[in-house]
Enzyme design. Structure first.
Site: not given
Ligand code: ATP
Ligand code: MG
Length: 326
Positions: A111, A192, A195
């Site tokens: 990042k 991945k 969000k």
């Molecule tokens: P950002 O893009 O802001 O990092 P994110 O979708 O990665 O958002 P986080 O809030 O960083 O979400 O992560 C929250 C939880 O969801 C963590 O436990 C992370 O490992 C899990 N997680 C996030 N994306 C995935 C995915 N694509 N598959 C499985 N687990 C996920």
């Molecule tokens: Mg994340």
């Protein structure tokens, strides 16, 4: 009773990846563990968030957790920023973390490359995450594979602190579901599902309409091999859809491969679209019942009360151990 804890940051709407990687794990484990679930709003601030949108999203997260099956009777549910002790604990932990190990975190490296003006918070947020995990003596942290390194960092910091100052923290472990460890983007199945992704076509938000969800799945990137087979390397798109359907429909990958042997991608995608569409419909119905309820505030009040008390105790213990007493 052992403890589990997880938090998600309100940087965008919750995704199917968040549900499978983190929320559904908590739902499965909530009967066997003392459980803590929070909205990691402080973590969202490492990048700019529009304040009005952030405020609304925090509440939506809580309601969606409950709609997804997180039971308020079995979980301590709270908003991270309402626990002011966590920031204090985090600073004390920062002093037991080397700059080298913080800057070696993969997410920081990735990042910080994307934006030359990254905040110091991007470097230190894994230490705040260590504070989130360690303050209440968490045993297990259900996360997706992308967060494994951060949980290991928390463990290393705890161990170092214990060695320097005497036993203060339980050593936590990541808990990763074998096939739900990473749900990928539908458009770019090597990446991945996230969000904060700007292109929404590959991301299933838990707030999408059923029609949008179905259409996104039908347009998901696949391949030209015309074989419904789990092979992440050569068929990442099909493997991702198999993964999603297998978890939501409670069927093994093998079972699905057999069921769709010799069938076309169109038929398979229709099936996955129905499975995900039904899931979305079900959780949204529940979400709509609770989003404006008074009960939500009562749940949050009770949650933060318990969380603050535990954090206060841990903070006082850390200060005593470190010599910060009169
Ligand atoms: P950002 O893009 O802001 O990092 P994110 O979708 O990665 O958002 P986080 O809030 O960083 O979400 O992560 C929250 C939880 O969801 C963590 O436990 C992370 O490992 C899990 N997680 C996030 N994306 C995935 C995915 N694509 N598959 C499985 N687990 C996920
Ligand atoms: Mg994340």
């Amino acid at each position: 009773m052992k403890k589990i804890l997880t938090g998600l940051k309100p940087t965008g709407d919750l995704t199917l990846g968040n549900y499978i990687g983190a929320i559904s794990q908590m739902v499965k484990l909530q009967d066997e563990y003392e459980s803590f679930v929070f909205v990691a709003d402080l973590h969202a601030l490492t990048t700019y968030q529009n304040p009005d949108e952030l405020r609304q999203r925090i509440r939506k997260f809580i309601a969606m957790y409950i709609a997804c099956g997180i039971d308020p009777k079995k979980n301590t549910i709270y908003i991270q920023s309402e626990n002011e002790y966590l920031g204090n604990i985090s600073y004390l932990l920062e002093c037991s973390t080397t700059y080298g190990e913080a800057s070696r975190m993969i997410q920081f490296k990735e990042k910080s490359k994307q934006n030359a003006n990254f905040s110091v918070g991007l470097l230190t947020y894994p230490i705040l995450m260590a504070s989130d995990i360690l303050y209440c003596d968490t045993d297990l942290v259900p996360v997706g594979i992308d967060q494994k390194q951060h949980v290991e960092l928390a463990r290393n910091i705890a161990e170092r602190f214990n060695n320097k100052y005497g036993y203060t923290f339980k050593l936590p472990e990541p808990f990763i579901n074998s096939n739900g460890q990473k749900i990928n983007d539908l458009k770019y199945p090597d990446k991945k599902m996230s969000k904060s992704e700007e292109n929404p076509n590959g991301v299933i938000s838990l707030f999408d309409s059923v029609e949008d969800v179905k259409s996104k799945i039908k347009k998901a990137t696949t391949d030209s091999l015309n074989n419904i087979h789990y092979d992440k390397e050569n068929q990442p798109g099909i493997s991702n859809l198999l993964n999603i359907a297998s978890i939501l429909d409670n069927a093994s990958i093998e079972e699905l491969e057999n069921r769709f042997k010799g069938k076309g991608y169109g038929e398979f995608k229709s099936y996955v679209a129905d499975v995900v569409g039904n899931f979305i419909e079900k959780i949204q119905a529940k979400y709509n019942e609770i989003i404006n309820s008074k009960e939500l505030d009562e749940i949050l009040d009770a949650g933060i009360k318990k969380s603050r008390e535990l954090a206060r105790e841990k903070y006082e213990l850390m200060k005593e151990r470190m010599g910060l007493i009169r």
